[in-house]
Design a protein around this motif. Structure first.
Motif, short mmCIF file in Angstrom:
data_model
loop_
_atom_site.label_atom_id
_atom_site.label_comp_id
_atom_site.label_asym_id
_atom_site.label_seq_id
_atom_site.Cartn_x
_atom_site.Cartn_y
_atom_site.Cartn_z
N THR B 99 -18.30 19.09 -38.44
CA THR B 99 -18.20 20.27 -39.28
C THR B 99 -17.46 21.34 -38.50
O THR B 99 -17.69 21.53 -37.30
N ILE B 100 -16.51 21.98 -39.17
CA ILE B 100 -15.69 23.01 -38.54
C ILE B 100 -15.95 24.30 -39.30
O ILE B 100 -15.78 24.34 -40.53
N LEU B 101 -16.41 25.31 -38.61
CA LEU B 101 -16.72 26.53 -39.32
C LEU B 101 -16.51 27.76 -38.43
O LEU B 101 -16.34 27.63 -37.22
N GLY B 102 -16.45 28.90 -39.07
CA GLY B 102 -16.28 30.15 -38.34
C GLY B 102 -17.62 30.67 -37.88
O GLY B 102 -18.67 30.10 -38.16
N ALA B 103 -17.59 31.75 -37.11
CA ALA B 103 -18.84 32.33 -36.64
C ALA B 103 -18.66 33.82 -36.41
O ALA B 103 -17.56 34.30 -36.15
#
Lengths: 219, 216
Positions: B99-103
């Motif tokens: 999973t690739i996500l921002g933060a």
């Protein structure tokens, strides 16, 4: 048993203080015909609404909320409905947020006779506040309990008059689960066909779960 | 090339043939545009799609096929649809590879905060908590700082999304692996010095001898 009825009659089953499950993910699978009937033909109040996102600014739900008839929301992502965001600001206890999969599983359990489940999601976050934490193996899990409604509104693409529902594409989302987790389930469908005309292989929700069937206005 | 494209191109190289991948909204969505030749991935959308494709062409939108951001998309040959309980079973059950996500913030222990800024309007966590706990690999793809403020921290100050789940951070300045000893700067973007990256980072970076220059 005749399930086909009109929206105003179907939503008249709601009572003050009921827990209403509303299917849909943003506008996909959102039962707008039923919510519109709730808005225009019903005066029930003190509703608790369970919905992934409580719709968008295009949804009739925001209008029902503006009438002050929704006192509590259980959801996951509410950024698409500013009324729900405002409820949370005005009274933190009026909106309960869950991780999306936890909300889905709470409802699935509610329909499947399971009282609760242990999930690793939320451990170490504010989600764990007040919940039983238990270790299985070397990993911690939180106890989450089942969630049910008095009434559910869901939307199908095609339904037969027995209530069998086919939900196409990404419209299954929460509706397919909620239809199993309420005492009285109303499905609206874009297309309603005779019994026998919907291929049993395509049934998303078996008809036994559906109590009332309404033709969608939005097709 | 702007920062977002640079980050998306570098992140895409992390993907392996056959991976099941969930991309967050915003920058992570761009990663799909740069998947290397010879690598075939299956995109998962948490409201119930495996095999999600690109945006629907104008005039060809299907109201029953949307992505998790609510936008009209297409699906690829071999796609499947399912309900949210099944979808999060796929996620929680460890069937999503990456999973690739921002933060908003990530810290040296792999903690991530990406759903709530105290005192601001809260949109809700959606599927983020489930994804970072359930996916086999969590990659944070984001700009290194926000308005000059640090995002890569000794310790997150915002409410957490999950504890100890992030293994890799990719920004316009470099690639960082989160290890038991702390954050290792494994790769650096051309035009930045190690000192530049450290000054843009609250956590103390571990600098290996053989730091790689990113070539995009």
């Amino acid at each position: 048993m005749e399930k086909l009825t009109h929206a105003a009659n179907a939503v008249s089953v709601l009572k003050d203080g009921d827990v209403l499950l509303v299917g849909g993910f943003m506008m996909a699978g959102s039962p707008e015909t039923l919510i519109k009937a709730l808005l225009e033909t019903s005066e029930v109040k003190n509703l608790t609404v369970v919905s992934n996102d409580t719709g968008t600014t295009d949804s009739n739900m925001i209008k029902v909320m503006k009438q002050g008839r929704v006192v509590k929301v259980h959801g996951s992502y509410i950024g698409s409905n500013p009324m729900t965001g405002q409820m949370l600001i005005d009274d933190a206890d009026s909106v309960t947020l869950y991780p999306q999969g936890t909300l889905a599983e709470k409802l699935r359990c509610g329909g499947a006779g399971i009282a609760g489940f242990y999930t690793p999601v939320g451990v170490g976050t504010i989600i764990e506040n007040g919940k039983e934490k238990r270790t299985f193996g070397d990993r911690e899990f939180l106890l989450e309990t089942a969630l049910r409604g008095n009434v559910a509104f869901v939307k199908a693409t095609v339904a037969d008059k027995f209530g069998n529902c086919y939900m196409r594409g990404s419209t299954k989302n929460f509706g397919a689960i909620m239809a199993r987790a309420a005492d009285f389930v109303i499905a609206e469908a874009k297309k309603i066909v005779e019994i026998g005309e919907l291929d049993p292989e395509l049934v998303t929700i078996p008809g036994i779960f559906i109590d009332a069937l309404v033709q969608s206005e939005d097709i | 090339m702007d920062n977002k494209e640079f980050i998306a191109r570098r992140v895409a190289r992390e993907l392996k043939d056959g991976d099941v991948v969930n991309l967050g909204i915003g920058l992570p969505t761009l990663v799909a545009n740069y998947v290397p030749d010879g690598v075939s991935i299956t995109l998962q959308a948490e409201h119930g799609i495996l095999g999600a494709g690109g945006a629907a062409k104008p005039g060809e939108e299907d109201s029953e096929i949307i992505n998790a951001g609510g936008f009209h998309i297409t699906v690829l040959p071999g796609a499947s649809f399912f309900d949210s309980a099944t979808s999060f079973g796929i996620i929680r059950g460890g069937h999503v590879d990456v999973t690739i996500l921002g933060a908003l913030q990530v810290d040296a222990r792999g903690n991530i905060a990406n759903w709530m800024v105290p005192g601001k309007r809260v949109p809700g966590m959606g599927g983020a908590m489930d994804l970072v706990v359930g996916a086999k690999e969590v990659i944070v793809a984001m700009e290194h700082t926000v308005k000059g403020s640090h995002k890569i921290m000794k310790e997150c100050s915002y409410p957490l999304t999950a504890v100890g789940v992030v293994k890799k951070i990719i920004t316009e300045m470099g690639v960082m692996d989160i290890t038991k000893d702390g954050i290792v700067l494994t790769e650096i973007a051309r035009g930045f010095t190690v000192e530049d990256v450290q000054s843009a980072t609250d956590a103390t970076l571990i600098i290996p001898d053989n730091i790689i220059i990113i070539e995009i």
